[in-house]
Design an enzyme around this catalytic site. Sequence first.
Site, PDB file in Angstrom:
ATOM      1  N   LYS A 168      31.290  41.826  28.426  1.00  0.00           N
ATOM      2  CA  LYS A 168      31.127  40.396  28.110  1.00  0.00           C
ATOM      3  C   LYS A 168      31.901  39.637  29.187  1.00  0.00           C
ATOM      4  O   LYS A 168      33.100  39.445  29.083  1.00  0.00           O
ATOM      5  CB  LYS A 168      31.685  40.110  26.705  1.00  0.00           C
ATOM      6  CG  LYS A 168      31.074  38.906  26.009  1.00  0.00           C
ATOM      7  CD  LYS A 168      31.217  37.597  26.748  1.00  0.00           C
ATOM      8  CE  LYS A 168      32.619  37.032  26.692  1.00  0.00           C
ATOM      9  NZ  LYS A 168      32.801  35.848  27.583  1.00  0.00           N
ATOM     10  N   SER A 221      43.765  34.906  28.810  1.00  0.00           N
ATOM     11  CA  SER A 221      45.013  34.196  28.523  1.00  0.00           C
ATOM     12  C   SER A 221      45.726  34.843  27.332  1.00  0.00           C
ATOM     13  O   SER A 221      45.100  35.513  26.507  1.00  0.00           O
ATOM     14  CB  SER A 221      44.685  32.729  28.198  1.00  0.00           C
ATOM     15  OG  SER A 221      43.833  32.694  27.060  1.00  0.00           O
ATOM     16  N   CYS A 276      46.763  36.503  37.972  1.00  0.00           N
ATOM     17  CA  CYS A 276      47.791  36.779  36.973  1.00  0.00           C
ATOM     18  C   CYS A 276      49.031  37.372  37.629  1.00  0.00           C
ATOM     19  O   CYS A 276      50.045  37.548  36.980  1.00  0.00           O
ATOM     20  CB  CYS A 276      47.248  37.717  35.907  1.00  0.00           C
ATOM     21  SG  CYS A 276      46.814  39.300  36.599  1.00  0.00           S
TER      22      CYS A 276
HETATM   23  P1  NAD Z   1      40.451  33.039  28.623  1.00  0.00           P
HETATM   24  O1  NAD Z   1      41.447  33.642  27.705  1.00  0.00           O
HETATM   25  O2  NAD Z   1      40.127  31.602  28.451  1.00  0.00           O
HETATM   26  O3  NAD Z   1      39.056  33.826  28.544  1.00  0.00           O
HETATM   27  C1  NAD Z   1      38.992  35.222  28.664  1.00  0.00           C
HETATM   28  C2  NAD Z   1      37.788  35.734  27.891  1.00  0.00           C
HETATM   29  O4  NAD Z   1      37.945  35.409  26.510  1.00  0.00           O
HETATM   30  C3  NAD Z   1      36.468  35.120  28.341  1.00  0.00           C
HETATM   31  O5  NAD Z   1      35.504  36.141  28.430  1.00  0.00           O
HETATM   32  C4  NAD Z   1      36.150  34.119  27.234  1.00  0.00           C
HETATM   33  O6  NAD Z   1      34.763  33.962  27.034  1.00  0.00           O
HETATM   34  C5  NAD Z   1      36.784  34.739  26.012  1.00  0.00           C
HETATM   35  N1  NAD Z   1      37.236  33.749  25.020  1.00  0.00           N
HETATM   36  C6  NAD Z   1      37.582  32.460  25.238  1.00  0.00           C
HETATM   37  N2  NAD Z   1      37.968  31.888  24.068  1.00  0.00           N
HETATM   38  C7  NAD Z   1      37.870  32.816  23.114  1.00  0.00           C
HETATM   39  C8  NAD Z   1      38.145  32.823  21.708  1.00  0.00           C
HETATM   40  N3  NAD Z   1      38.607  31.745  21.072  1.00  0.00           N
HETATM   41  N4  NAD Z   1      37.940  33.974  21.045  1.00  0.00           N
HETATM   42  C9  NAD Z   1      37.473  35.072  21.665  1.00  0.00           C
HETATM   43  N5  NAD Z   1      37.204  35.112  22.986  1.00  0.00           N
HETATM   44  C10 NAD Z   1      37.399  34.006  23.707  1.00  0.00           C
HETATM   45  O7  NAD Z   1      40.976  33.329  30.112  1.00  0.00           O
HETATM   46  P2  NAD Z   1      40.410  32.749  31.475  1.00  0.00           P
HETATM   47  O8  NAD Z   1      40.774  31.308  31.564  1.00  0.00           O
HETATM   48  O9  NAD Z   1      39.016  33.152  31.676  1.00  0.00           O
HETATM   49  O10 NAD Z   1      41.280  33.586  32.513  1.00  0.00           O
HETATM   50  C11 NAD Z   1      42.546  33.176  32.976  1.00  0.00           C
HETATM   51  C12 NAD Z   1      43.644  33.849  32.194  1.00  0.00           C
HETATM   52  O11 NAD Z   1      43.516  35.272  32.314  1.00  0.00           O
HETATM   53  C13 NAD Z   1      45.024  33.542  32.727  1.00  0.00           C
HETATM   54  O12 NAD Z   1      45.875  33.340  31.637  1.00  0.00           O
HETATM   55  C14 NAD Z   1      45.407  34.784  33.495  1.00  0.00           C
HETATM   56  O13 NAD Z   1      46.798  35.016  33.613  1.00  0.00           O
HETATM   57  C15 NAD Z   1      44.767  35.837  32.663  1.00  0.00           C
HETATM   58  N6  NAD Z   1      44.582  37.064  33.396  1.00  0.00           N
HETATM   59  C16 NAD Z   1      45.430  38.084  33.127  1.00  0.00           C
HETATM   60  C17 NAD Z   1      45.329  39.263  33.827  1.00  0.00           C
HETATM   61  C18 NAD Z   1      46.288  40.384  33.560  1.00  0.00           C
HETATM   62  O14 NAD Z   1      46.138  41.412  34.168  1.00  0.00           O
HETATM   63  N7  NAD Z   1      47.257  40.243  32.688  1.00  0.00           N
HETATM   64  C19 NAD Z   1      44.346  39.409  34.802  1.00  0.00           C
HETATM   65  C20 NAD Z   1      43.467  38.355  35.043  1.00  0.00           C
HETATM   66  C21 NAD Z   1      43.600  37.172  34.327  1.00  0.00           C
END
Ligand code: NAD
Length: 479
Positions: A168, A221, A276
Amino acid sequence: MQNYVGGAFVVPDVPVAPVYDPSSGEVISRVPLSSAREVDAAVRSAREAAPAWAATPIKDRVQVFYRYKALLERHLDELAALVTEENGKIASEARAEVLKSAELTEFSCSLPQIVTGEVLEVSRGVECRVERFPVGVVAAVTPFNFPNMVPNWSIPNAVALGNCLILKPSELVPLSARRIAELLEEAGLPKGVLQIVHGGQEAVEALCDHPDIGALSFVGSTRIAKIVYRRATANLKRCLALGGAKNHLIVMPDADREMTASNVIASMSGCAGQRCMAASVMVAVSATDHIVQRMVEHARAMVPGRDVGPVISEAARERITRYIDEAEAAGATVLVDGRHARVPGREGGYFLGPTIIDHVTPDMAIAREEVFGPVLAIVRAKDVDEALAVENASPYGNAASVFTESGGIARRVMERANAGMVGVNVGVPVPREPFSFGGWNDSKFGVGDITGRGSIELWTQAKKMTTKWNREAGVNWMS
Ligand code: NAD
């Protein structure tokens, strides 16, 4: 965009959302917002493919990934261009992302050498052996910031280990996933082993709830990672959920000026700060003004649109700008100001220039919360222990680094930093395969890691077998 189910691209009958090019603000595609029904169709297709794929010997399974790696390299320019189109990364960053996918795939090709199992005669005639078996149908939910690499954190390892996977992708960047599926198909992946279900919250919730999905990886996140981890594990699935970050770089006065300045700036501004592992807070210890000065020169020389890509959305640009405004109003000094960046000809793009803010205090929001933009907050500390206290007050725990020429200081930070990935004189301390990627605290929920050896525990289950054979009698029996 279409979902990919049973080896075919299908248009689901669901609402769609626009996909934007962040460097122009223009709509470049539409993404379906799948529901539980589309997730269920993908799971059914994966379940059908699962027995034959699990029964395929691992040495045969990884042949697909040898070919896939070659295809990633052959299509490097095209795949990088897709990343740039949907995510906004500059060309060199997009190429680096795709090359990292190839490296991740290379690791998956070595899995037959690593998952050989264990065997021992534990008492006379009694043998214990441990073999790893696939979980079955698994899922991966990925974020916007690495549309090619983060799906490849999970696909090659999970699939080479014998699982059928439902991806997804982030609804903000759905384009790369399609090419990943096409290239895997070209590499010989049987139909039904990989499915792609596009969507947002509703699709993710359905993945967490579906009883036939055994394991789920999530990257995004911290707020959503907690929701997904709780929901998936409440439904008795294994889950590894990686969250956000607030990475601190400690800079000591003895650090090499040139190397430190260029590394810190590359870390905070690379991928427009949307990594990240990006430097977010620099804790400058004692007399480090000469290094800060050099960083300012580097940051001022960077041209938005050429050296720094846009952030993902107008909302992101506004959020990041607000953090800078608030820190300035609270008394911090803006040394380099990227708030008014404009790129000629791309006025609709979501650009911000690199921004350095000095004399930030640890209580300010910009020092505590994930900003996820090309912004570096400098907090001043009198010694390394005070710097470590600033670092360790963060609830996150992805990366921490120290810049110093002193082995003793480096060792102290390596031991005491409350983070899963620690660097010495390295701005972005990403462990390369076969080492695993994964943070601590609010940056990761669950056991194991997302890449390398650490992922084997998530994607397989160990079977412990005890056998007893009576060699003397020439007949066999088992208990
Ligand atoms: P996000 O949390 O907004 O979205 C991530 C995924 O979750 C997406 O596929 C989205 O469709 C889904 N999603 C969004 N809202 C949701 C909900 N309420 N319930 C279930 N699923 C939901 O993150 P983003 O903005 O796409 O990515 C950036 C974030 O990812 C930053 O916080 C970054 O630090 C983090 N990140 C972390 C790592 C790591 O290795 N720790 C790596 C890459 C990115």
